[in-house]
Design a protein around this motif. Structure first.
Motif, PDB file in Angstrom:
ATOM      1  N   VAL A  91       0.830  -1.207   0.000  1.00  0.00           N
ATOM      2  CA  VAL A  91       0.000   0.000   0.000  1.00  0.00           C
ATOM      3  C   VAL A  91       0.861   1.252   0.000  1.00  0.00           C
ATOM      4  CG1 VAL A  91      -1.582   1.362   1.451  1.00  0.00           C
ATOM      5  CG2 VAL A  91      -2.069  -1.030   0.976  1.00  0.00           C
ATOM      6  N   ILE A  92       1.928   1.239   0.760  1.00  0.00           N
ATOM      7  CA  ILE A  92       2.836   2.399   0.781  1.00  0.00           C
ATOM      8  C   ILE A  92       3.452   2.611  -0.601  1.00  0.00           C
ATOM      9  CG2 ILE A  92       5.033   3.253   1.691  1.00  0.00           C
ATOM     10  CD1 ILE A  92       4.222   1.988   4.376  1.00  0.00           C
ATOM     11  N   ILE A  93       3.898   1.548  -1.222  1.00  0.00           N
ATOM     12  CA  ILE A  93       4.511   1.656  -2.558  1.00  0.00           C
ATOM     13  C   ILE A  93       3.481   2.097  -3.593  1.00  0.00           C
ATOM     14  CG2 ILE A  93       5.577   0.331  -4.438  1.00  0.00           C
ATOM     15  CD1 ILE A  93       6.926  -1.375  -2.210  1.00  0.00           C
ATOM     16  N   VAL A  94       2.317   1.462  -3.578  1.00  0.00           N
ATOM     17  CA  VAL A  94       1.276   1.790  -4.559  1.00  0.00           C
ATOM     18  C   VAL A  94       0.807   3.230  -4.387  1.00  0.00           C
ATOM     19  CG1 VAL A  94      -1.100   1.286  -5.248  1.00  0.00           C
ATOM     20  CG2 VAL A  94       0.522  -0.571  -4.960  1.00  0.00           C
ATOM     21  N   ALA A  95       0.636   3.649  -3.143  1.00  0.00           N
ATOM     22  CA  ALA A  95       0.194   5.030  -2.897  1.00  0.00           C
ATOM     23  C   ALA A  95       1.188   6.025  -3.481  1.00  0.00           C
ATOM     24  CB  ALA A  95       0.017   5.271  -1.403  1.00  0.00           C
ATOM     25  N   HIS A  96       2.465   5.691  -3.395  1.00  0.00           N
ATOM     26  CA  HIS A  96       3.502   6.582  -3.913  1.00  0.00           C
ATOM     27  C   HIS A  96       3.448   6.683  -5.446  1.00  0.00           C
ATOM     28  CE1 HIS A  96       7.249   8.767  -3.987  1.00  0.00           C
ATOM     29  NE2 HIS A  96       7.732   7.894  -4.851  1.00  0.00           N
ATOM     30  N   PHE A  97       3.185   5.546  -6.076  1.00  0.00           N
ATOM     31  CA  PHE A  97       3.224   5.515  -7.543  1.00  0.00           C
ATOM     32  C   PHE A  97       1.835   5.437  -8.178  1.00  0.00           C
ATOM     33  CE2 PHE A  97       7.351   3.734  -6.282  1.00  0.00           C
ATOM     34  CZ  PHE A  97       8.185   4.601  -6.962  1.00  0.00           C
ATOM     35  N   PHE A  98       0.789   5.667  -7.415  1.00  0.00           N
ATOM     36  CA  PHE A  98      -0.572   5.440  -7.892  1.00  0.00           C
ATOM     37  C   PHE A  98      -0.912   6.220  -9.160  1.00  0.00           C
ATOM     38  CE2 PHE A  98      -5.185   6.261  -7.863  1.00  0.00           C
ATOM     39  CZ  PHE A  98      -5.607   4.954  -8.022  1.00  0.00           C
ATOM     40  N   LYS A  99      -0.586   7.467  -9.203  1.00  0.00           N
ATOM     41  CA  LYS A  99      -0.947   8.286 -10.367  1.00  0.00           C
ATOM     42  C   LYS A  99      -0.343   7.723 -11.655  1.00  0.00           C
ATOM     43  CE  LYS A  99      -3.366  11.579  -8.516  1.00  0.00           C
ATOM     44  NZ  LYS A  99      -4.755  11.733  -8.754  1.00  0.00           N
ATOM     45  N   LYS A 100       0.936   7.347 -11.595  1.00  0.00           N
ATOM     46  CA  LYS A 100       1.588   6.797 -12.789  1.00  0.00           C
ATOM     47  C   LYS A 100       1.070   5.398 -13.111  1.00  0.00           C
ATOM     48  CE  LYS A 100       5.865   9.270 -11.921  1.00  0.00           C
ATOM     49  NZ  LYS A 100       7.243   9.156 -11.490  1.00  0.00           N
ATOM     50  N   ALA A 101       0.925   4.594 -12.081  1.00  0.00           N
ATOM     51  CA  ALA A 101       0.542   3.192 -12.282  1.00  0.00           C
ATOM     52  C   ALA A 101      -0.896   3.054 -12.765  1.00  0.00           C
ATOM     53  CB  ALA A 101       0.728   2.417 -10.984  1.00  0.00           C
ATOM     54  N   GLN A 102      -1.744   3.984 -12.407  1.00  0.00           N
ATOM     55  CA  GLN A 102      -3.153   3.905 -12.745  1.00  0.00           C
ATOM     56  C   GLN A 102      -3.380   3.856 -14.253  1.00  0.00           C
ATOM     57  OE1 GLN A 102      -5.386   7.204 -11.249  1.00  0.00           O
ATOM     58  NE2 GLN A 102      -7.303   6.097 -11.283  1.00  0.00           N
ATOM     59  N   LYS A 103      -2.557   4.526 -15.020  1.00  0.00           N
ATOM     60  CA  LYS A 103      -2.734   4.575 -16.468  1.00  0.00           C
ATOM     61  C   LYS A 103      -1.768   3.654 -17.226  1.00  0.00           C
ATOM     62  CE  LYS A 103      -4.329   9.212 -16.001  1.00  0.00           C
ATOM     63  NZ  LYS A 103      -5.516   9.709 -16.291  1.00  0.00           N
ATOM     64  N   SER A 104      -0.968   2.918 -16.496  1.00  0.00           N
ATOM     65  CA  SER A 104       0.009   2.045 -17.130  1.00  0.00           C
ATOM     66  C   SER A 104      -0.666   0.830 -17.765  1.00  0.00           C
ATOM     67  CB  SER A 104       1.033   1.563 -16.100  1.00  0.00           C
ATOM     68  OG  SER A 104       1.788   0.506 -16.634  1.00  0.00           O
ATOM     69  N   PRO A 105      -0.393   0.582 -19.052  1.00  0.00           N
ATOM     70  CA  PRO A 105      -0.970  -0.606 -19.682  1.00  0.00           C
ATOM     71  C   PRO A 105      -0.393  -1.900 -19.090  1.00  0.00           C
ATOM     72  CG  PRO A 105       0.532   0.527 -21.186  1.00  0.00           C
ATOM     73  CD  PRO A 105       0.379   1.394 -19.986  1.00  0.00           C
ATOM     74  N   TYR A 106       0.829  -1.837 -18.577  1.00  0.00           N
ATOM     75  CA  TYR A 106       1.444  -3.021 -17.969  1.00  0.00           C
ATOM     76  C   TYR A 106       0.740  -3.393 -16.669  1.00  0.00           C
ATOM     77  CZ  TYR A 106       5.123  -2.007 -21.319  1.00  0.00           C
ATOM     78  OH  TYR A 106       5.816  -1.752 -22.466  1.00  0.00           O
ATOM     79  N   ILE A 107       0.468  -2.399 -15.838  1.00  0.00           N
ATOM     80  CA  ILE A 107      -0.232  -2.648 -14.579  1.00  0.00           C
ATOM     81  C   ILE A 107      -1.639  -3.168 -14.865  1.00  0.00           C
ATOM     82  CG2 ILE A 107      -1.183  -1.570 -12.488  1.00  0.00           C
ATOM     83  CD1 ILE A 107       1.863  -1.855 -12.453  1.00  0.00           C
ATOM     84  N   ASN A 108      -2.329  -2.563 -15.818  1.00  0.00           N
ATOM     85  CA  ASN A 108      -3.671  -3.027 -16.177  1.00  0.00           C
ATOM     86  C   ASN A 108      -3.636  -4.452 -16.725  1.00  0.00           C
ATOM     87  OD1 ASN A 108      -5.175  -0.783 -15.377  1.00  0.00           O
ATOM     88  ND2 ASN A 108      -4.626   0.323 -17.235  1.00  0.00           N
ATOM     89  N   ALA A 109      -2.602  -4.783 -17.483  1.00  0.00           N
ATOM     90  CA  ALA A 109      -2.461  -6.145 -18.011  1.00  0.00           C
ATOM     91  C   ALA A 109      -2.225  -7.141 -16.877  1.00  0.00           C
ATOM     92  CB  ALA A 109      -1.312  -6.206 -19.015  1.00  0.00           C
ATOM     93  N   ILE A 110      -1.395  -6.765 -15.921  1.00  0.00           N
ATOM     94  CA  ILE A 110      -1.141  -7.639 -14.767  1.00  0.00           C
ATOM     95  C   ILE A 110      -2.421  -7.868 -13.991  1.00  0.00           C
ATOM     96  CG2 ILE A 110       0.017  -7.747 -12.521  1.00  0.00           C
ATOM     97  CD1 ILE A 110       2.416  -6.327 -13.863  1.00  0.00           C
ATOM     98  N   LEU A 111      -3.168  -6.809 -13.734  1.00  0.00           N
ATOM     99  CA  LEU A 111      -4.406  -6.934 -12.964  1.00  0.00           C
ATOM    100  C   LEU A 111      -5.447  -7.774 -13.706  1.00  0.00           C
ATOM    101  CD1 LEU A 111      -4.687  -3.345 -11.455  1.00  0.00           C
ATOM    102  CD2 LEU A 111      -3.997  -5.456 -10.300  1.00  0.00           C
ATOM    103  N   LYS A 112      -5.535  -7.624 -15.015  1.00  0.00           N
ATOM    104  CA  LYS A 112      -6.461  -8.450 -15.796  1.00  0.00           C
ATOM    105  C   LYS A 112      -6.075  -9.924 -15.715  1.00  0.00           C
ATOM    106  CE  LYS A 112      -8.096  -5.032 -19.083  1.00  0.00           C
ATOM    107  NZ  LYS A 112      -8.054  -4.556 -20.462  1.00  0.00           N
ATOM    108  N   PHE A 113      -4.776 -10.200 -15.688  1.00  0.00           N
ATOM    109  CA  PHE A 113      -4.299 -11.577 -15.575  1.00  0.00           C
ATOM    110  C   PHE A 113      -4.581 -12.138 -14.184  1.00  0.00           C
ATOM    111  CE2 PHE A 113      -0.968 -14.576 -14.344  1.00  0.00           C
ATOM    112  CZ  PHE A 113      -1.155 -15.545 -15.317  1.00  0.00           C
ATOM    113  N   LEU A 114      -4.437 -11.307 -13.163  1.00  0.00           N
ATOM    114  CA  LEU A 114      -4.600 -11.781 -11.791  1.00  0.00           C
ATOM    115  C   LEU A 114      -6.052 -12.080 -11.422  1.00  0.00           C
ATOM    116  CD1 LEU A 114      -2.028  -9.620  -9.817  1.00  0.00           C
ATOM    117  CD2 LEU A 114      -1.878 -12.040 -10.402  1.00  0.00           C
TER     118      LEU A 114
END
Length: 173
Positions: A91-114
């Motif tokens: 949560v600490i890491i995600v909160a720090h990078f949330f704005k960038k990660a929210q629009k990342s196609p890689y993060i969205n791809a990982i979440l779709k896989f999970l």
């Protein structure tokens, strides 16, 4: 002290890889219990039932109960901190990078896989628990009836738990 460290590390691993929350962690917890020989499956099923009835997340409640069964109060503290530490760090890491990660196609791809992985983990836990929970035809009927009622109606889970407990008293008491 060795058992406390083992509890912490085992539940840390469960917390680290338990995507999807407590229900997805049940099969991971069961595997750890089996590999360490800490509890019998029957005892674990009882812990899951108690963890379901008490307030709070099932993974934390399960870790607390397992830790207590294995090594009293200190065991419950170490197991509980073990299971929550990865989430806290994440949560600490995600909160720090949330704005960038929210629009990342890689993060969205990982979440779709999970997502389907989480479903698989939850189904595995359900099948594992059902193997030792359905001990006879009566328990299979109660479980099936609850499943159908929960699927088809908007009846409160609390009401279902109370009715199931009463049915258990009547049928098994």
């Amino acid at each position: 002290m060795q058992i406390l460290l083992s509890l912490f590390l085992s539940f840390f691993k469960i917390g680290l890889f338990g995507f999807g929350g407590g229900y997805a962690m049940i099969s991971l917890i069961q595997e750890e219990l089996k590999s360490h020989g800490w509890l019998a499956i029957k005892d674990f099923i009882n812990i899951i039932a108690i963890a379901e009835m008490t307030p709070g997340p099932i993974a934390i409640n399960s870790a607390t109960f397992v830790g207590f069964k294995v090594s009293s109060i200190l065991g419950s503290i170490f197991a509980t901190f073990g299971v929550i530490t990865p989430s806290f760090i994440l949560v600490i890491i995600v909160a720090h990078f949330f704005k960038k990660a929210q629009k990342s196609p890689y993060i969205n791809a990982i979440l779709k896989f999970l997502r389907p992985v989480v479903i698989g983990l939850i189904l595995t836990a359900a099948f594992t628990i059902s193997e030792s929970s359905f001990i006879d035809l009566k328990s299979l009927i109660i479980g099936s009836a609850v499943f159908i009622v929960m699927l088809k109606t908007k009846v409160s889970p609390i009401f279902i738990i109370i009715l199931s407990g009463l049915a258990g008293i009547i049928l098994y008491g």
